[in-house]
Write a protein that holds these residues in place. Structure first.
Motif, mmCIF file in Angstrom:
data_model
loop_
_atom_site.group_PDB
_atom_site.id
_atom_site.type_symbol
_atom_site.label_atom_id
_atom_site.label_comp_id
_atom_site.label_asym_id
_atom_site.label_seq_id
_atom_site.Cartn_x
_atom_site.Cartn_y
_atom_site.Cartn_z
ATOM 1 N N GLU A 1 0.830 -1.204 0.000
ATOM 2 C CA GLU A 1 0.000 0.000 0.000
ATOM 3 C C GLU A 1 0.866 1.256 0.000
ATOM 4 O OE1 GLU A 1 -2.336 -3.343 0.845
ATOM 5 O OE2 GLU A 1 -0.561 -2.654 1.956
ATOM 6 N N ILE A 2 2.039 1.174 0.621
ATOM 7 C CA ILE A 2 2.970 2.303 0.617
ATOM 8 C C ILE A 2 3.767 2.336 -0.683
ATOM 9 C CG2 ILE A 2 5.088 3.166 1.713
ATOM 10 C CD1 ILE A 2 3.848 2.431 4.396
ATOM 11 N N ALA A 3 4.163 1.174 -1.167
ATOM 12 C CA ALA A 3 4.902 1.094 -2.435
ATOM 13 C C ALA A 3 4.432 -0.136 -3.201
ATOM 14 C CB ALA A 3 6.399 1.023 -2.180
ATOM 15 N N PRO A 4 3.500 0.025 -4.134
ATOM 16 C CA PRO A 4 3.051 -1.116 -4.937
ATOM 17 C C PRO A 4 4.220 -1.787 -5.649
ATOM 18 C CG PRO A 4 1.590 0.747 -5.259
ATOM 19 C CD PRO A 4 2.763 1.257 -4.480
ATOM 20 N N PRO A 5 4.115 -3.068 -5.945
ATOM 21 C CA PRO A 5 5.217 -3.754 -6.617
ATOM 22 C C PRO A 5 5.517 -3.146 -7.979
ATOM 23 C CG PRO A 5 3.206 -5.076 -6.680
ATOM 24 C CD PRO A 5 2.945 -3.934 -5.746
ATOM 25 N N GLY A 6 6.794 -3.199 -8.356
ATOM 26 C CA GLY A 6 7.177 -2.665 -9.651
ATOM 27 C C GLY A 6 8.533 -1.995 -9.610
ATOM 28 N N TYR A 7 8.833 -1.261 -10.673
ATOM 29 C CA TYR A 7 10.125 -0.593 -10.833
ATOM 30 C C TYR A 7 10.074 0.839 -10.289
ATOM 31 C CZ TYR A 7 11.810 -4.365 -13.820
ATOM 32 O OH TYR A 7 12.218 -5.583 -14.301
ATOM 33 N N TYR A 8 11.131 1.182 -9.564
ATOM 34 C CA TYR A 8 11.274 2.519 -8.993
ATOM 35 C C TYR A 8 12.673 3.053 -9.291
ATOM 36 C CZ TYR A 8 7.105 1.606 -6.129
ATOM 37 O OH TYR A 8 5.829 1.335 -5.699
ATOM 38 N N LEU A 9 12.787 4.365 -9.329
ATOM 39 C CA LEU A 9 14.096 5.001 -9.345
ATOM 40 C C LEU A 9 14.538 5.216 -7.905
ATOM 41 C CD1 LEU A 9 13.823 7.648 -12.198
ATOM 42 C CD2 LEU A 9 15.473 5.761 -12.072
ATOM 43 N N LEU A 10 15.720 4.693 -7.567
ATOM 44 C CA LEU A 10 16.269 4.865 -6.227
ATOM 45 C C LEU A 10 17.306 5.981 -6.265
ATOM 46 C CD1 LEU A 10 17.271 2.242 -3.627
ATOM 47 C CD2 LEU A 10 18.987 3.919 -4.332
ATOM 48 N N PHE A 11 17.152 6.948 -5.380
ATOM 49 C CA PHE A 11 18.097 8.057 -5.253
ATOM 50 C C PHE A 11 18.678 8.062 -3.846
ATOM 51 C CE2 PHE A 11 15.215 9.461 -8.593
ATOM 52 C CZ PHE A 11 16.074 9.995 -9.542
ATOM 53 N N PRO B 1 22.623 10.370 -9.126
ATOM 54 C CA PRO B 1 21.812 9.862 -10.241
ATOM 55 C C PRO B 1 21.007 8.664 -9.765
ATOM 56 C CG PRO B 1 24.082 10.239 -10.926
ATOM 57 C CD PRO B 1 24.070 10.361 -9.437
ATOM 58 N N GLY B 2 19.843 8.466 -10.329
ATOM 59 C CA GLY B 2 18.992 7.371 -9.912
ATOM 60 C C GLY B 2 19.414 6.048 -10.513
ATOM 61 N N VAL B 3 19.145 4.974 -9.787
ATOM 62 C CA VAL B 3 19.332 3.618 -10.308
ATOM 63 C C VAL B 3 18.008 2.890 -10.149
ATOM 64 C CG1 VAL B 3 21.791 3.558 -9.778
ATOM 65 C CG2 VAL B 3 20.154 2.715 -8.095
ATOM 66 N N TRP B 4 17.788 1.879 -10.976
ATOM 67 C CA TRP B 4 16.506 1.176 -10.958
ATOM 68 C C TRP B 4 16.487 0.101 -9.882
ATOM 69 C CZ3 TRP B 4 12.393 3.092 -13.210
ATOM 70 C CH2 TRP B 4 12.563 3.977 -14.271
ATOM 71 N N LEU B 5 15.392 0.059 -9.159
ATOM 72 C CA LEU B 5 15.160 -0.941 -8.127
ATOM 73 C C LEU B 5 13.776 -1.538 -8.351
ATOM 74 C CD1 LEU B 5 16.147 -2.138 -5.305
ATOM 75 C CD2 LEU B 5 14.625 -0.421 -4.292
#
Length: 551
Positions: A525-535, A544-548
């Motif tokens: 509910e706080i972070a649905p599953p999927g791809y995010y940019l991590l900073f 720079p962001g990396v994918w998580l």
């Protein structure tokens, strides 16, 4: 010792420039304290009306198929045929592109049905699911899956997938990875992707918030930590339990009573969710900015352009008795985009000072972005005015965050068709990027670079981020956050959210090299599953962001 540190830093810096999502040749030499603009393309051939960043650092961009010929041909003699098309029966030009952030290139994509004023979300496997549109596209679902360059992936279309006509509707990803599709022009219901056999579900709130100009299209939808949805339309907002089709509560009407949704187009964000020291009670706060007074649309049709709304409202929806807290922007704005930056600040860009959305319904373009710092205690110090853009961005413009922290901006199409001459605001096919002040070269020594992080984590999982920074100040000024890239169109960044992850500690592991241990978001509910940019942010300067990927 100092010599070794400097050598290590610049070796690491050169390494991260090599793998950085953006080549340095596209960055201006100095960004300044008010940010810097870079023209990426004078023309991509189409209007950047809708944009979505994918996890392979490419951006899907599209406009509409009933514009007439675009300025970009389809490859290999491809043509689109539609006997019911209003502009062209045969159209051999593209209305969608795939823009590559790594080399500033793009290639045409083939979309068959009309995607005008549609919506989208990225599902957990990284596929963009795009819903609805106009005419032959209003019941269509289309998907676009990231692929390798040599595979030349393109749109897949599924006609008549939607149960209702979805034109000017809003999408949002849900905790189980499905998508809710809310509203649309003269559609007062919601449904789901994948299909729910019980849908569509009537939502009377959308009927109640419709006025003579509608003013409730592209409703603002945000997923809250309790699993319910916050919906804002016109001047009102509710908490919706979409599983039970039940309105849990209605919030106070926004102060001032001015509409904030299309065509009185304002914008909205869910401010960053912070899991530090809050346990299970993560505070949720909504921000709504800009819009147009009640009678603006009708008056614009009579060539009377009313001054836009200049206020922002913040509502702490997780409080027992929330009330709107209002504050003035430096300028009035209608049709502006709001994006969360890696620092947790909010950039407000594009739009005009008067009129509304719609064909030639706005005047007085606002070319200076403003950056809003929600964490600053003194409200008068929260807004900062940035340097002006190269060109106006009015109706049908859009903006998204890029992995390197810049903001990609394009579009502006106040005309019914592609029209470049003898009009007040010509169709704009360009792409440009805005570099916020945190990208200034003066912050090079403070700017961290991520050396290693797991590519996939699960909710509540502890994991480590290894980073390098030349001038390390303190572990107290280090934070790690993730941002869900938005599907942006018509001044609303759908699915956008930031989570500041719970920090366990920071440790030094070598010259200029550090580890920070964090805990992945606690719930879907706080972070649905999927791809995010991590900073990783150090002293308010982001890496720079990396994918998580969160599973």
């Amino acid at each position: 010792m100092l010599t070794n540190i400097i050598k290590l830093f610049f070796f690491s810096l050169s390494f991260f420039i090599f793998i950085s999502p953006i080549s340095p040749q596209f960055l201006p030499p100095n960004y300044g304290h008010q940010g810097e603009w870079t023209l990426l393309h004078e023309s991509t051939g189409i209007v950047a009306m809708h944009m979505q960043l994918l996890h392979n650092n490419k951006v899907v961009i599209y406009d509409r198929t009933d514009f007439g010929r675009s300025n970009l041909s389809l490859p290999g003699g491809l043509c689109r045929y539609d006997s019911g098309e209003q502009a062209l029966t045969y159209d051999c030009t593209a209305h969608s592109i795939l823009y590559d952030t790594t080399n500033n290139g793009f290639r045409p994509l083939m979309v068959q049905t009309d995607v005008w004023c549609s919506s989208g979300s990225v599902i957990p496997n990284g596929t963009l699911v795009q819903t609805g549109g106009f005419n032959d596209g209003d019941h269509v679902v289309r998907t676009f899956s990231p692929c390798l360059d040599h595979e030349n992936c393109d749109w897949l279309e599924f006609p008549e997938y939607l149960l209702r006509r979805r034109w000017y509707g809003t999408n949002h990803i849900l905790p189980d990875g499905s998508i809710i599709i809310v509203g649309g022009r003269r559609e007062y219901s919601y449904e789901f992707y994948p299909r729910n056999p019980q849908a569509p579900f009537l939502l009377r709130f959308l009927i109640e918030t419709t006025d003579y100009a509608e003013n409730n299209l592209y409703p603002f939808v945000h997923l809250l930590p309790d699993g319910n949805l916050f919906l804002f339309a016109n001047t009102r907002s509710i908490l919706l339990d979409y599983k039970q089709n039940r309105v849990v509560r209605e919030f106070p009407e926004i102060t001032g009573g001015d509409p904030r949704n299309y065509p009185s187009t304002g914008s909205s964000v869910l401010l960053p969710l912070d899991e530090n020291n809050n346990g299970s009670n993560v505070e949720a706060e909504i921000m709504v900015c800009g819009g147009a007074p009640k009678d603006s649309y009708g008056r614009a049709l009579r060539q009377d352009f009313v001054r836009a709304v200049s206020s922002c409202g913040r509502l702490k929806v997780s409080h027992v008795n929330p009330n709107w807290e209002m504050e003035p922007m430096p300028t009035p704005r209608v049709m502006s985009d709001m994006l969360i930056l890696p620092t947790g600040d909010v950039i407000i860009v594009n739009g005009g000072e008067s009129g509304t959305a719609g064909w030639n319904n706005a005047r007085d373009p606002v070319t200076r972005p403003i950056i809003y710092r929600p964490s600053v205690h003194e409200s008068s110090l929260r807004f900062s005015v940035m340097s002006p853009a190269f060109r106006p961005r009015l109706y049908h413009s859009s903006a998204i965050l890029l992995p390197d922290g810049r903001v990609l901006i394009g579009g502006s199409n106040p005309q019914i068709y592609y029209n470049f001459t003898n009009v007040l605001y010509p169709t704009d096919l360009s792409l440009e990027a805005f570099s916020p002040p945190y990208l200034s070269v003066e912050y090079t020594a403070l700017r961290p670079r991520i050396m290693h992080v797991d590519q996939t984590v699960r909710h509540r999982q502890s994991f480590r981020v290894k980073f390098i920074v030349l001038n390390f100040l303190s572990g107290n000024v280090v934070s790690v956050r993730i941002i869900a890239p938005s599907f942006t169109t018509h001044s609303f960044a759908m699915n956008q959210r930031m989570v500041v992850m719970n920090k366990l500690g920071v440790s030094r592991v070598g010259p200029a090299v550090y580890n920070v241990d964090v805990v992945a978001p606690s719930t879907a509910e706080i972070a649905p599953p999927g791809y995010y940019l991590l900073f990783l942010v150090h002293a308010e300067i982001p890496s720079p962001g990396v994918w998580l990927k969160i599973e």
